[in-house]
Design a protein around this motif. Structure first.
Motif, PDB file in Angstrom:
ATOM      1  N   VAL A 124       0.853  -1.112  -0.001  1.00  0.00           N
ATOM      2  CA  VAL A 124      -0.128   0.059  -0.042  1.00  0.00           C
ATOM      3  C   VAL A 124       1.086   1.259  -0.011  1.00  0.00           C
ATOM      4  CG1 VAL A 124      -1.655   1.440   1.232  1.00  0.00           C
ATOM      5  CG2 VAL A 124      -2.006  -1.090   1.290  1.00  0.00           C
ATOM      6  N   VAL A 125       1.955   1.384   0.773  1.00  0.00           N
ATOM      7  CA  VAL A 125       2.826   2.472   0.863  1.00  0.00           C
ATOM      8  C   VAL A 125       3.725   2.526  -0.293  1.00  0.00           C
ATOM      9  CG1 VAL A 125       4.681   3.455   1.969  1.00  0.00           C
ATOM     10  CG2 VAL A 125       3.049   2.242   3.398  1.00  0.00           C
ATOM     11  N   THR A 126       3.969   1.508  -1.086  1.00  0.00           N
ATOM     12  CA  THR A 126       4.570   1.690  -2.479  1.00  0.00           C
ATOM     13  C   THR A 126       3.788   2.065  -3.275  1.00  0.00           C
ATOM     14  OG1 THR A 126       6.216  -0.287  -1.718  1.00  0.00           O
ATOM     15  CG2 THR A 126       5.851   0.323  -3.947  1.00  0.00           C
ATOM     16  N   ALA A 127       2.594   1.845  -3.316  1.00  0.00           N
ATOM     17  CA  ALA A 127       1.652   2.336  -4.558  1.00  0.00           C
ATOM     18  C   ALA A 127       1.432   3.808  -4.032  1.00  0.00           C
ATOM     19  CB  ALA A 127       0.245   1.404  -4.373  1.00  0.00           C
ATOM     20  N   LEU A 128       1.313   4.096  -2.936  1.00  0.00           N
ATOM     21  CA  LEU A 128       1.120   5.629  -2.554  1.00  0.00           C
ATOM     22  C   LEU A 128       2.056   6.275  -2.962  1.00  0.00           C
ATOM     23  CD1 LEU A 128      -0.709   7.502  -0.977  1.00  0.00           C
ATOM     24  CD2 LEU A 128       0.245   6.770   1.097  1.00  0.00           C
ATOM     25  N   VAL A 129       3.395   5.926  -2.759  1.00  0.00           N
ATOM     26  CA  VAL A 129       4.571   6.710  -3.126  1.00  0.00           C
ATOM     27  C   VAL A 129       4.682   6.864  -4.663  1.00  0.00           C
ATOM     28  CG1 VAL A 129       7.187   6.677  -3.459  1.00  0.00           C
ATOM     29  CG2 VAL A 129       5.977   6.037  -1.279  1.00  0.00           C
ATOM     30  N   ILE A 130       4.144   5.852  -5.403  1.00  0.00           N
ATOM     31  CA  ILE A 130       4.028   5.964  -6.710  1.00  0.00           C
ATOM     32  C   ILE A 130       3.174   6.962  -7.519  1.00  0.00           C
ATOM     33  CG2 ILE A 130       3.534   4.570  -9.138  1.00  0.00           C
ATOM     34  CD1 ILE A 130       4.927   2.128  -7.714  1.00  0.00           C
ATOM     35  N   VAL A 131       1.971   6.935  -6.660  1.00  0.00           N
ATOM     36  CA  VAL A 131       0.940   7.721  -6.992  1.00  0.00           C
ATOM     37  C   VAL A 131       1.494   9.269  -6.559  1.00  0.00           C
ATOM     38  CG1 VAL A 131      -1.371   8.576  -6.416  1.00  0.00           C
ATOM     39  CG2 VAL A 131      -1.188   6.296  -6.781  1.00  0.00           C
ATOM     40  N   LEU A 132       1.903   9.492  -5.557  1.00  0.00           N
ATOM     41  CA  LEU A 132       2.468  10.796  -5.188  1.00  0.00           C
ATOM     42  C   LEU A 132       3.569  11.343  -6.193  1.00  0.00           C
ATOM     43  CD1 LEU A 132       2.520  10.434  -1.448  1.00  0.00           C
ATOM     44  CD2 LEU A 132       0.825  11.862  -2.629  1.00  0.00           C
ATOM     45  N   TRP A 133       4.241  10.425  -6.544  1.00  0.00           N
ATOM     46  CA  TRP A 133       5.342  10.998  -7.424  1.00  0.00           C
ATOM     47  C   TRP A 133       4.789  11.259  -8.881  1.00  0.00           C
ATOM     48  CZ3 TRP A 133      10.227  12.302  -7.283  1.00  0.00           C
ATOM     49  CH2 TRP A 133      10.904  12.404  -8.602  1.00  0.00           C
ATOM     50  N   VAL A 134       3.810  10.354  -9.470  1.00  0.00           N
ATOM     51  CA  VAL A 134       3.149  10.642 -10.774  1.00  0.00           C
ATOM     52  C   VAL A 134       2.305  12.012 -10.599  1.00  0.00           C
ATOM     53  CG1 VAL A 134       1.408   9.852 -12.287  1.00  0.00           C
ATOM     54  CG2 VAL A 134       2.990   8.468 -11.252  1.00  0.00           C
ATOM     55  N   VAL A 135       1.825  12.284  -9.567  1.00  0.00           N
ATOM     56  CA  VAL A 135       0.765  13.561  -9.447  1.00  0.00           C
ATOM     57  C   VAL A 135       1.298  14.790  -8.874  1.00  0.00           C
ATOM     58  CG1 VAL A 135      -1.429  12.151  -9.545  1.00  0.00           C
ATOM     59  CG2 VAL A 135      -0.390  12.870  -7.367  1.00  0.00           C
ATOM     60  N   ARG A 136       2.697  14.481  -8.578  1.00  0.00           N
ATOM     61  CA  ARG A 136       3.537  15.704  -7.721  1.00  0.00           C
ATOM     62  C   ARG A 136       3.211  17.300  -8.432  1.00  0.00           C
ATOM     63  NH1 ARG A 136       7.042  13.454 -10.688  1.00  0.00           N
ATOM     64  NH2 ARG A 136       8.930  14.638 -11.732  1.00  0.00           N
ATOM     65  N   LYS A 137       3.358  17.085  -9.525  1.00  0.00           N
ATOM     66  CA  LYS A 137       3.231  18.311 -10.446  1.00  0.00           C
ATOM     67  C   LYS A 137       2.036  19.033 -10.588  1.00  0.00           C
ATOM     68  CE  LYS A 137       7.393  18.083 -12.478  1.00  0.00           C
ATOM     69  NZ  LYS A 137       8.507  18.890 -12.586  1.00  0.00           N
ATOM     70  N   GLU A 138       0.902  18.305  -9.995  1.00  0.00           N
ATOM     71  CA  GLU A 138      -0.387  18.695 -10.266  1.00  0.00           C
ATOM     72  C   GLU A 138      -0.952  19.150  -8.892  1.00  0.00           C
ATOM     73  OE1 GLU A 138      -2.817  15.640 -12.038  1.00  0.00           O
ATOM     74  OE2 GLU A 138      -1.382  15.483 -13.614  1.00  0.00           O
ATOM     75  N   ILE A 139      -0.259  19.008  -7.835  1.00  0.00           N
ATOM     76  CA  ILE A 139      -0.694  19.539  -6.477  1.00  0.00           C
ATOM     77  C   ILE A 139      -0.269  20.746  -6.368  1.00  0.00           C
ATOM     78  CG2 ILE A 139      -0.209  18.904  -4.073  1.00  0.00           C
ATOM     79  CD1 ILE A 139       0.264  15.749  -5.027  1.00  0.00           C
ATOM     80  N   LYS A 140      -0.863  21.691  -5.680  1.00  0.00           N
ATOM     81  CA  LYS A 140      -0.756  23.104  -5.642  1.00  0.00           C
ATOM     82  C   LYS A 140       0.376  23.036  -4.431  1.00  0.00           C
ATOM     83  CE  LYS A 140      -5.128  24.777  -6.401  1.00  0.00           C
ATOM     84  NZ  LYS A 140      -6.580  25.488  -5.890  1.00  0.00           N
ATOM     85  N   LYS A 141       1.085  24.275  -4.588  1.00  0.00           N
ATOM     86  CA  LYS A 141       2.403  24.472  -3.567  1.00  0.00           C
ATOM     87  C   LYS A 141       1.745  24.724  -2.210  1.00  0.00           C
ATOM     88  CE  LYS A 141       6.455  26.724  -4.081  1.00  0.00           C
ATOM     89  NZ  LYS A 141       7.264  28.090  -4.863  1.00  0.00           N
ATOM     90  N   VAL A 142       0.702  25.408  -1.955  1.00  0.00           N
ATOM     91  CA  VAL A 142       0.061  25.372  -0.579  1.00  0.00           C
ATOM     92  C   VAL A 142      -0.132  23.903  -0.112  1.00  0.00           C
ATOM     93  CG1 VAL A 142      -1.680  26.296   0.813  1.00  0.00           C
ATOM     94  CG2 VAL A 142      -0.661  27.758  -0.979  1.00  0.00           C
ATOM     95  N   VAL A 143      -0.538  23.063  -0.613  1.00  0.00           N
ATOM     96  CA  VAL A 143      -1.043  21.665  -0.528  1.00  0.00           C
ATOM     97  C   VAL A 143       0.140  20.961  -0.043  1.00  0.00           C
ATOM     98  CG1 VAL A 143      -2.186  19.683  -0.957  1.00  0.00           C
ATOM     99  CG2 VAL A 143      -3.435  21.867  -1.336  1.00  0.00           C
ATOM    100  N   LYS A 144       1.173  21.241  -1.049  1.00  0.00           N
ATOM    101  CA  LYS A 144       2.606  20.390  -0.638  1.00  0.00           C
ATOM    102  C   LYS A 144       3.065  20.975   0.550  1.00  0.00           C
ATOM    103  CE  LYS A 144       3.972  19.632  -5.465  1.00  0.00           C
ATOM    104  NZ  LYS A 144       4.887  20.003  -6.549  1.00  0.00           N
ATOM    105  N   GLY A 145       3.035  22.254   0.845  1.00  0.00           N
ATOM    106  CA  GLY A 145       3.463  22.967   2.253  1.00  0.00           C
ATOM    107  C   GLY A 145       2.824  22.304   3.410  1.00  0.00           C
ATOM    108  N   LYS A 146       1.733  22.139   3.534  1.00  0.00           N
ATOM    109  CA  LYS A 146       0.947  21.480   4.587  1.00  0.00           C
ATOM    110  C   LYS A 146       1.138  20.085   4.563  1.00  0.00           C
ATOM    111  CE  LYS A 146      -3.066  24.939   4.542  1.00  0.00           C
ATOM    112  NZ  LYS A 146      -4.298  24.737   4.508  1.00  0.00           N
ATOM    113  N   TRP A 147       1.338  19.488   3.653  1.00  0.00           N
ATOM    114  CA  TRP A 147       1.588  17.868   3.622  1.00  0.00           C
ATOM    115  C   TRP A 147       2.820  17.582   4.171  1.00  0.00           C
ATOM    116  CZ3 TRP A 147       5.268  14.587   0.914  1.00  0.00           C
ATOM    117  CH2 TRP A 147       4.888  13.301   1.286  1.00  0.00           C
ATOM    118  N   TRP A 148       4.051  18.333   3.719  1.00  0.00           N
ATOM    119  CA  TRP A 148       5.341  18.178   4.321  1.00  0.00           C
ATOM    120  C   TRP A 148       5.451  18.533   5.760  1.00  0.00           C
ATOM    121  CZ3 TRP A 148       9.229  15.160   2.883  1.00  0.00           C
ATOM    122  CH2 TRP A 148       9.234  15.028   1.454  1.00  0.00           C
TER     123      TRP A 148
END
Length: 192
Positions: A124-148
């Motif tokens: 599950v974690v591996t699939a999640l990492v792959i999904v996050l890597w693929v959609v990383r450019k589509e995620i807004k900077k503010v959302v990325k900041g909160k996520w980090w």
């Protein structure tokens, strides 16, 4: 015997990495700051000045927090190494601030750990990492900041005592269970 004590006593099932009291203070500060901003930011949204605190605004932060806990549960992989770096940084920054303002040295929290992922949870974690890597450019900077911020908070506050142990057990245990459920559904053709 409380759940936290049972979880803390079974240290063989836990992964370990040091967190100091100063690192935990940084994690608590991030947790408090993010929730304070959410609380204050939504106060004037309603017609009478209240009711504008949308819980959905906290989703990126809490998702990051859960992911930070899962990173700690991957001690021998790149995610575990990244969690160790976040802990090292949090311990260092927190120790500097603690030393400057209080004159005290931080103490090491005895077991800074999380339950380990099994093969299903790791999938599950591996699939999640792959999904996050693929959609990383589509995620807004503010959302990325909160996520980090959430990831850092999760890595710093994931240790095997008290409430932290219970939260880690819930996150990692449910990830393992979800992976097992998916594979059972796929292999046996059942949805329940």
């Amino acid at each position: 015997m409380s759940t936290a004590l049972v979880l803390a006593s079974g240290t063989s099932q836990f992964t370990t990495s040091a967190v100091t009291t100063a690192g935990a203070a940084v994690g608590l500060a991030l947790l408090g700051t993010e929730h304070w901003r959410w609380y204050k930011g939504g106060a004037a949204a309603g017609p009478s000045g209240g009711g504008g605190r949308d819980p959905k605004a906290l989703i990126p932060y809490w998702f990051g927090l859960a992911f930070g806990i899962l990173m700690v549960a991957c001690p021998s992989g790149a995610l575990g190494d990244l969690a160790g770096i976040l802990r090292w940084g949090g311990n260092g920054v927190g120790g500097t601030v603690m030393g400057f303002f209080t004159g005290q040295d931080p103490a090491t929290i005895a077991q800074a750990s999380a339950p380990t992922l099994d093969g299903y949870g790791a999938t599950v974690v591996t699939a999640l990492v792959i999904v996050l890597w693929v959609v990383r450019k589509e995620i807004k900077k503010v959302v990325k900041g909160k996520w980090w911020k959430g990831v850092t908070t999760g890595a710093l506050l994931c240790f095997s005592t008290g409430v932290a142990a219970t939260v880690a057990q819930i996150v990692v245990g449910n990830t393992n269970g979800f992976g097992r459920y998916l594979f059972d559904s796929i292999t046996h053709g059942t949805l329940v």
